[in-house]
Write a protein that holds these residues in place. Structure first.
Motif, mmCIF file in Angstrom:
data_model
loop_
_atom_site.group_PDB
_atom_site.id
_atom_site.type_symbol
_atom_site.label_atom_id
_atom_site.label_comp_id
_atom_site.label_asym_id
_atom_site.label_seq_id
_atom_site.Cartn_x
_atom_site.Cartn_y
_atom_site.Cartn_z
ATOM 1 N N ALA A 21 0.836 -1.205 0.000
ATOM 2 C CA ALA A 21 0.000 0.000 0.000
ATOM 3 C C ALA A 21 0.869 1.254 0.000
ATOM 4 N N ALA A 22 1.965 1.235 0.737
ATOM 5 C CA ALA A 22 2.882 2.384 0.766
ATOM 6 C C ALA A 22 3.539 2.580 -0.597
ATOM 7 N N PHE A 23 3.902 1.475 -1.230
ATOM 8 C CA PHE A 23 4.513 1.539 -2.558
ATOM 9 C C PHE A 23 3.548 2.135 -3.575
ATOM 10 N N LEU A 24 2.306 1.627 -3.582
ATOM 11 C CA LEU A 24 1.293 2.147 -4.502
ATOM 12 C C LEU A 24 0.955 3.606 -4.193
ATOM 13 N N GLY A 25 0.914 3.939 -2.896
ATOM 14 C CA GLY A 25 0.661 5.328 -2.502
ATOM 15 C C GLY A 25 1.755 6.251 -3.000
ATOM 16 N N GLY A 26 3.005 5.795 -2.942
ATOM 17 C CA GLY A 26 4.125 6.590 -3.450
ATOM 18 C C GLY A 26 4.033 6.812 -4.949
ATOM 19 N N ILE A 27 3.658 5.778 -5.664
ATOM 20 C CA ILE A 27 3.503 5.896 -7.124
ATOM 21 C C ILE A 27 2.363 6.855 -7.451
ATOM 22 N N LEU A 28 1.229 6.705 -6.769
ATOM 23 C CA LEU A 28 0.098 7.601 -7.015
ATOM 24 C C LEU A 28 0.449 9.050 -6.686
ATOM 25 N N LEU A 29 1.206 9.251 -5.626
ATOM 26 C CA LEU A 29 1.620 10.595 -5.246
ATOM 27 C C LEU A 29 2.533 11.203 -6.311
ATOM 28 N N ALA A 30 3.460 10.425 -6.829
ATOM 29 C CA ALA A 30 4.360 10.912 -7.878
ATOM 30 C C ALA A 30 3.588 11.254 -9.144
ATOM 31 N N VAL A 31 2.639 10.408 -9.511
ATOM 32 C CA VAL A 31 1.825 10.657 -10.706
ATOM 33 C C VAL A 31 0.973 11.908 -10.510
ATOM 34 N N ALA A 32 0.407 12.054 -9.328
ATOM 35 C CA ALA A 32 -0.436 13.226 -9.046
ATOM 36 C C ALA A 32 0.397 14.503 -9.098
ATOM 37 N N ARG A 33 1.599 14.477 -8.535
ATOM 38 C CA ARG A 33 2.474 15.658 -8.590
ATOM 39 C C ARG A 33 2.813 16.027 -10.024
ATOM 40 N N GLU A 34 3.136 15.044 -10.832
ATOM 41 C CA GLU A 34 3.476 15.295 -12.236
ATOM 42 C C GLU A 34 2.261 15.860 -12.980
ATOM 43 N N TRP A 35 1.099 15.307 -12.729
ATOM 44 C CA TRP A 35 -0.123 15.757 -13.375
ATOM 45 C C TRP A 35 -0.442 17.202 -12.991
ATOM 46 N N ILE A 36 -0.333 17.521 -11.718
ATOM 47 C CA ILE A 36 -0.612 18.882 -11.251
ATOM 48 C C ILE A 36 0.404 19.858 -11.830
ATOM 49 N N THR A 37 1.679 19.463 -11.875
ATOM 50 C CA THR A 37 2.709 20.318 -12.452
ATOM 51 C C THR A 37 2.419 20.617 -13.913
ATOM 52 N N LYS A 38 2.041 19.601 -14.677
ATOM 53 C CA LYS A 38 1.710 19.812 -16.088
ATOM 54 C C LYS A 38 0.506 20.723 -16.255
ATOM 55 N N MET A 39 -0.500 20.578 -15.401
ATOM 56 C CA MET A 39 -1.681 21.427 -15.477
ATOM 57 C C MET A 39 -1.337 22.880 -15.178
ATOM 58 N N VAL A 40 -0.516 23.114 -14.165
ATOM 59 C CA VAL A 40 -0.123 24.479 -13.814
ATOM 60 C C VAL A 40 0.704 25.099 -14.940
ATOM 61 N N GLU A 41 1.622 24.338 -15.537
ATOM 62 C CA GLU A 41 2.418 24.847 -16.651
ATOM 63 C C GLU A 41 1.537 25.166 -17.855
ATOM 64 N N ALA A 42 0.562 24.307 -18.141
ATOM 65 C CA ALA A 42 -0.350 24.549 -19.260
ATOM 66 C C ALA A 42 -1.196 25.794 -19.006
ATOM 67 N N LEU A 43 -1.649 25.964 -17.789
ATOM 68 C CA LEU A 43 -2.420 27.150 -17.441
ATOM 69 C C LEU A 43 -1.562 28.404 -17.600
ATOM 70 N N GLY A 44 -0.306 28.339 -17.176
ATOM 71 C CA GLY A 44 0.608 29.472 -17.331
ATOM 72 C C GLY A 44 0.840 29.814 -18.790
ATOM 73 N N ARG A 45 1.038 28.793 -19.633
ATOM 74 C CA ARG A 45 1.219 29.036 -21.071
ATOM 75 C C ARG A 45 -0.027 29.661 -21.686
ATOM 76 N N ARG A 46 -1.196 29.158 -21.291
ATOM 77 C CA ARG A 46 -2.448 29.690 -21.826
ATOM 78 C C ARG A 46 -2.648 31.144 -21.407
ATOM 79 N N LEU A 47 -2.378 31.454 -20.150
ATOM 80 C CA LEU A 47 -2.510 32.835 -19.687
ATOM 81 C C LEU A 47 -1.503 33.751 -20.384
ATOM 82 N N GLN A 48 -0.288 33.249 -20.568
ATOM 83 C CA GLN A 48 0.717 34.062 -21.240
ATOM 84 C C GLN A 48 0.312 34.338 -22.680
ATOM 85 N N ARG A 49 -0.180 33.331 -23.389
ATOM 86 C CA ARG A 49 -0.643 33.530 -24.764
ATOM 87 C C ARG A 49 -1.796 34.525 -24.817
#
Length: 99
Positions: A3-31
């Motif tokens: 469960a800890a292993f799967l939780g770590g993987i889910l946390l890493a995926v969630a962080r990457e997903w949130i980072t990509k969303m924030v970067e996309a939002l920044g690019r859209r606002l800049q455009r």
């Protein structure tokens, strides 16, 4: 343990997903607002950095397969005051290049 292993993987995926969303939002606002006075300096800085990155290296025609760094090759020239030069009866304006 599993469960800890799967939780770590889910946390890493969630962080990457949130980072990509924030970067996309920044690019859209800049455009959207890049032409506004508010973001004029940022837009110019972004453009300059992009041009510098694109022009950082070049491939000379005389050396196939070799890239040269513009930082190592470029020689900046400063232009001094123009002076009139007469060549063959024609008056030309010569610009002296100084190092």
């Amino acid at each position: 343990m599993v469960a800890a292993f799967l939780g770590g993987i889910l946390l890493a995926v969630a962080r990457e997903w949130i980072t990509k969303m924030v970067e996309a939002l920044g690019r859209r606002l800049q455009r959207r607002f890049s032409g506004s006075r508010l973001l004029h300096r940022r837009s110019l800085r972004t453009y300059r950095l992009k041009v510098l990155a694109d022009q950082a290296t070049f491939r000379p025609a005389f050396a196939r397969g070799k890239e040269l760094s513009m930082r190592d090759v470029y020689v900046p020239l400063r232009v001094s005051a123009p002076s009139a030069v007469s060549v063959g009866g024609w008056s030309h304006v010569a610009v002296a290049a100084t190092r």
